[in-house]
Enzyme design. Structure first.
Site, PDB file in Angstrom:
ATOM      1  N   LYS A 144       0.865  -1.195   0.000  1.00 41.50           N
ATOM      2  CA  LYS A 144       0.000   0.000   0.000  1.00 41.50           C
ATOM      3  C   LYS A 144       0.890   1.230   0.000  1.00 41.50           C
ATOM      4  O   LYS A 144       1.953   1.239   0.619  1.00 41.50           O
ATOM      5  CB  LYS A 144      -0.901   0.010   1.242  1.00 41.50           C
TER       6      LYS A 144
ATOM      7  N   GLU B 218       0.595   5.828  -0.125  1.00 43.43           N
ATOM      8  CA  GLU B 218      -0.307   6.980   0.031  1.00 43.43           C
ATOM      9  C   GLU B 218      -0.178   7.941  -1.149  1.00 43.43           C
ATOM     10  O   GLU B 218       0.916   8.178  -1.652  1.00 43.43           O
ATOM     11  CB  GLU B 218       0.027   7.724   1.333  1.00 43.43           C
TER      12      GLU B 218
ATOM     13  N   GLU C 291      -9.424   7.470   3.607  1.00 40.53           N
ATOM     14  CA  GLU C 291      -9.286   7.834   5.027  1.00 40.53           C
ATOM     15  C   GLU C 291      -9.712   9.283   5.258  1.00 40.53           C
ATOM     16  O   GLU C 291      -9.329  10.192   4.500  1.00 40.53           O
ATOM     17  CB  GLU C 291      -7.821   7.651   5.491  1.00 40.53           C
TER      18      GLU C 291
END
Ligand code: KIV
Length: 262
Positions: A114, A116, A179
């Protein structure tokens, strides 16, 4: 039980079944999460805060992430394990990003990584995905950008968030974390993209949910954001067990006869 695959996750979205994801950072907790039948385990760089006690995730290194991910993959028989790429492991060059992403699969046994960012990491996602390394994107409130955002703030710019979501999907990500986004925007993104969306502080309409395990279990209380639900209070229980041990040792009650070799 067979290991969850990307195909299973996409099928869940298509069938309207919710996807479950939790963080884990070591063997015993990963084993519990796996035993509970959670679909995905994220070895999050949140370990910098909840395990290492740092202010934010920025100091976490690649070697630390590989170390923790390897413990988790040894325990996880069923869950799909995602290793979180730490700050500066994918920003410097695409070559370095592909190399570091590869370490999660090659050295630590993860199934995916993952990272960002949205539009700004499009080329990086393309490069990692081209090496056949599955990539989960992470948009909205991205903790590694804490200083640029001026703190951990809910992200509300609908147009930018939609562009980020479409961009990471087109770049080849198989899924994305949303998020710190208002519920209605997360719902719109979830409808617009074909990838499963996994929310944290993004409302109930995402395709799945993720939480930091120590928040859910009540093992971390330095700060407790609105989106966290505590399902247990293990911190309090652990404290009371440790106090009882101290008292029994001080009074000469432990060890008892039954704990003593003859
Ligand atoms: O590092 C982490 O645990 C995360 C989740 C909070 C999504 O990125």
């Amino acid at each position: 039980m067979a290991r969850i695959t990307i195909t299973d996750l996409k099928k869940k979205k298509a069938e309207g079944k919710k996807i479950t994801m939790l963080t884990a950072y070591d063997f015993p907790f990963a084993a519990l999460v796996d035993k509970a039948g959670i679909d995905m385990i994220l070895v999050g760089d949140s370990l910098g805060v909840v395990v290492q006690g740092k202010e934010n995730t920025l100091p976490v290194t690649m070697d630390q992430m590989v170390y923790h991910t390897e413990m988790v993959t040894r325990a996880a028989q069923h869950a799909f394990v995602v290793g979180d790429m730490p700050f500066m492991s994918y920003q410097v060059s695409r070559e370095e990003a592909v190399f570091n992403a590869g370490r999660f699969l090659k050295e630590a046994g993860a199934q995916a990584v993952k990272l960002e960012g949205g539009v700004s990491v499009r080329k990086t996602i393309e490069a990692i995905a081209a090496a056949d390394i599955p990539v989960m994107a992470h948009i909205g409130l991205t903790p590694q950008s804490v200083h640029k955002m001026g703190g951990f703030k809910v992200q509300k710019e609908m147009d930018r968030l939609l562009k980020d979501a479409v961009s990471v999907e087109e770049a080849g990500a198989f899924s994305m974390v949303l998020e710190g986004i208002p519920g209605d925007i997360a719902e719109k993104i979830t409808r617009e993209v074909s990838n499963p969306t996994i929310g944290i502080g993004a409302g109930v309409h995402c395709d799945g949910q993720v939480l930091v395990l120590y928040d859910l279990l009540g093992l971390f209380d330095r700060f407790v954001p609105k989106f966290i639900k505590r399902y247990a209070h293990l911190g309090e229980e652990a404290l009371s067990a440790i106090r009882q041990y101290k008292e029994e040792v001080e009074k000469g009650e432990f060890p008892g006869e039954e704990h003593t070799f003859k």
